[in-house]
Design a protein around this motif. Structure first.
Motif, PDB file in Angstrom:
ATOM      1  N   ARG A  72       0.858  -1.184   0.000  1.00 38.09           N
ATOM      2  CA  ARG A  72       0.000   0.000   0.000  1.00 38.09           C
ATOM      3  C   ARG A  72       0.896   1.236   0.000  1.00 38.09           C
ATOM      4  N   ARG A  73       0.376   2.294  -0.610  1.00 40.02           N
ATOM      5  CA  ARG A  73       1.170   3.514  -0.777  1.00 40.02           C
ATOM      6  C   ARG A  73       0.378   4.712  -0.294  1.00 40.02           C
ATOM      7  N   HIS A  74       1.001   5.534   0.544  1.00 38.51           N
ATOM      8  CA  HIS A  74       0.371   6.782   0.973  1.00 38.51           C
ATOM      9  C   HIS A  74       0.596   7.806  -0.130  1.00 38.51           C
ATOM     10  N   ALA A  75      -0.493   8.328  -0.674  1.00 36.29           N
ATOM     11  CA  ALA A  75      -0.399   9.206  -1.844  1.00 36.29           C
ATOM     12  C   ALA A  75      -1.330  10.397  -1.685  1.00 36.29           C
ATOM     13  N   ASP A 141      -4.219   6.048   1.700  1.00 29.14           N
ATOM     14  CA  ASP A 141      -3.427   4.848   1.425  1.00 29.14           C
ATOM     15  C   ASP A 141      -4.070   4.071   0.282  1.00 29.14           C
ATOM     16  N   SER A 144      -0.846  -0.683  -4.163  1.00 29.49           N
ATOM     17  CA  SER A 144       0.326  -0.363  -4.974  1.00 29.49           C
ATOM     18  C   SER A 144       0.917  -1.630  -5.584  1.00 29.49           C
ATOM     19  N   GLN A 146       4.392  -1.632  -5.881  1.00 26.82           N
ATOM     20  CA  GLN A 146       5.810  -1.426  -5.582  1.00 26.82           C
ATOM     21  C   GLN A 146       6.290  -2.334  -4.448  1.00 26.82           C
ATOM     22  N   VAL A 153       5.537   3.780   0.708  1.00 27.97           N
ATOM     23  CA  VAL A 153       5.112   2.408   0.408  1.00 27.97           C
ATOM     24  C   VAL A 153       5.327   1.514   1.619  1.00 27.97           C
ATOM     25  N   GLU A 170       3.978   1.852 -11.407  1.00 31.21           N
ATOM     26  CA  GLU A 170       2.904   2.022 -10.431  1.00 31.21           C
ATOM     27  C   GLU A 170       1.547   1.978 -11.131  1.00 31.21           C
ATOM     28  N   PRO A 192       3.415  10.750  -4.693  1.00 27.98           N
ATOM     29  CA  PRO A 192       3.770   9.936  -3.523  1.00 27.98           C
ATOM     30  C   PRO A 192       4.144  10.851  -2.363  1.00 27.98           C
ATOM     31  N   GLU A 195       4.548   8.654   4.870  1.00 25.74           N
ATOM     32  CA  GLU A 195       3.414   8.051   5.572  1.00 25.74           C
ATOM     33  C   GLU A 195       2.712   9.023   6.511  1.00 25.74           C
TER      34      GLU A 195
END
Length: 476
Positions: A72-75, A141, A144, A146, A153, A170, A192, A195
């Motif tokens: 998971r990616r904080h974006a 979140d 992802s 990655q 991430v 991605e 991106p 966190e």
């Protein structure tokens, strides 16, 4: 009836019986062939296989998506929307017709999040009903690809063999979401982020624009008056006091305020458009619309520019005089400024978004000129244009009453007592027997830690930019 005719009828009846017999024999033979070619057991197996096939398809559709198997990616997502047909941006208890509701429907449909509660979601601004945005920003979140890690991430503990060594592109977040969002809500780009980054608390400033026609307004007077908003003041007389949600501190900082034409070269045409642009650290509920209402009164020369200074002086005028706000639809959240973000744009999506906006513009402009042509036709026949300002809610007063001579709303202290009695606010003693603090009850849609104090609990000197940006205060 002649004998020949009777004889002919009997012949036809006989032929009909013969045909019926032949048809029955043919039908019975076909049934026998079908029965001999398919045994009862085979027929049962066929039906069983059909049921199994349908059951298999149903089971496949209902199979839950395994979010634990993906990083998971904080974006940060930046989006634009036309808010005229929505009841505001934020999710509400009494309606699902909000921009945020449509956004989460898209996030769930594309399987980018498992649910809202665990998505680490924050919004930058909370626009009201009918208000649009060109640069609204949220952080969340997202699923992802990655496995090798990266900014923001989080890689799952269990990784399928060698996946962490593979470098993959991605997910195309912008394209995925725009394919399922309504046409009047578009994701522009994404970035991106670390966190701990929050669209709500890490925003450096917010800029609103309010569009209005010249009409009979004195734009030069409005331009001078707008500058009086700049600085740090208590804006309780220029907002709707949201005491029930624990907003008890009304000091805000306005970085810039100006009135300027939409197009640099203008005539004195009453249909020329202007913009009231205001930039600040954070805004109170309905603050921008109240500020615009005062400018419209000044532009009509119903109030002097000094009325702004008088209403900002809460020592002399602690209670807000009763007046109507400016209407909602000309207001736009134009920009939310962040430091250090690297926005990722998808060129193809940018073309699609531009084409959609051009289509909206084409339709709206043609309709505008159709109406303008009708107005010109009526004026040519001797019709007189109204000098009334049409951007203020409510009916126009026949005899204008100056603001400082009008009845006033309840004082802040009265509103606090009212909500304490209703249980919407709670009293708590400060440290070392200090002053009494008031805590507002948290909304079920809030994503803040339970221990986070409301803004009103901290003295102005200790409030940071982040705290002033509380989302219940970023209304318009």
């Amino acid at each position: 009836m002649s004998e020949a005719l009777v004889r002919r009828i009997k012949e036809l009846e006989a032929d009909l019986e013969t045909l019926r017999s032949q048809l029955k024999e043919s039908s019975d033979a076909g049934a026998d062939v079908e029965l001999t070619s398919t045994s009862p057991r085979e027929n049962t197996d066929c039906k069983s296989n059909t049921r199994a096939s349908k059951k298999g398809k149903k089971a496949f559709k209902e199979r839950p998506f395994d979010f634990q198997a993906s990083p998971r990616r904080h974006a940060a997502l930046r989006l634009a929307y036309l808010g005229w047909s929505y009841q505001g941006f934020a999710v509400q208890d009494n309606t699902d017709n909000t921009v945020e509701a449509r956004l989460f429907e898209a996030l769930l449909k594309t399987r980018l999040i498992p649910d809202r509660q665990s998505s680490n979601y924050h919004r930058c601004g909370r626009t009201d009903k009918g208000v649009s945005a060109f640069s609204q920003v949220i952080t969340i979140d997202l699923r992802s690809t990655q496995f090798c890690g990266g900014l923001g991430v989080t890689v799952p503990d269990r990784v399928v063999g060698g996946a962490e060594d593979k470098v993959t592109a991605e997910l195309p977040y912008v394209k995925m979401l725009n394919r399922v969002l309504p046409q009047d809500i578009r994701i522009l780009d994404w970035s991106p982020v670390a966190e701990g980054f929050s669209a709500r608390f890490d925003c450096q400033s917010r800029t609103y624009r309010y569009y209005f026609p010249r009409g009979s307004l004195d734009v030069a007077l409005m331009t001078d008056a707008a500058k009086r908003y700049e600085g740090t003041y208590d804006f309780r007389n220029l907002c709707k006091m949201d005491v029930g949600n624990g907003v008890l501190q009304f000091e805000r900082t306005i970085l810039s305020a100006s009135v300027k034409p939409v197009r640099p070269q203008l005539s004195d045409d009453q249909y020329d458009l202007f913009i009231f642009e205001i930039k600040g650290l954070g805004f109170l509920y309905h603050q921008v619309r109240c500020m615009m209402a005062l400018l419209l009164l000044i532009g009509q020369k119903l109030e002097a520019p000094e009325i702004i200074n008088q209403l900002l002086d809460v020592q002399s005028n602690p209670r807000k005089p009763q007046y109507s706000m400016a209407v909602d639809y000309p207001l736009v959240l134009y920009d939310c400024h962040f430091e250090g973000l690297s926005w990722t744009q998808e060129a193809e999506e940018g073309t699609h978004i531009l084409a959609a906006l051009q289509q909206h513009w084409t339709q709206s402009t043609i309709r505008t000129h159709v109406i303008h042509g009708m107005i010109q036709g009526l004026e040519a026949r001797g019709g007189l244009s109204s000098n009334h300002c049409l951007l203020v809610e409510g009916s126009r007063q026949k005899n204008y009453r100056p603001l400082l001579e009008r009845p006033c709303c309840e004082s802040l202290e009265s509103r606090i007592e009212h909500f304490v009695k209703r249980g919407r606010l709670e009293r708590e003693e400060g440290e070392n027997g200090g002053e009494t603090l008031h805590r507002g009850k948290r909304s079920k849609h809030s994503h803040n830690p339970p221990g986070l104090p409301v803004l009103s609990e901290m003295p102005p000197s200790k409030q940071s930019i982040d705290q002033q940006a509380e989302d219940v205060l970023t209304g318009e």
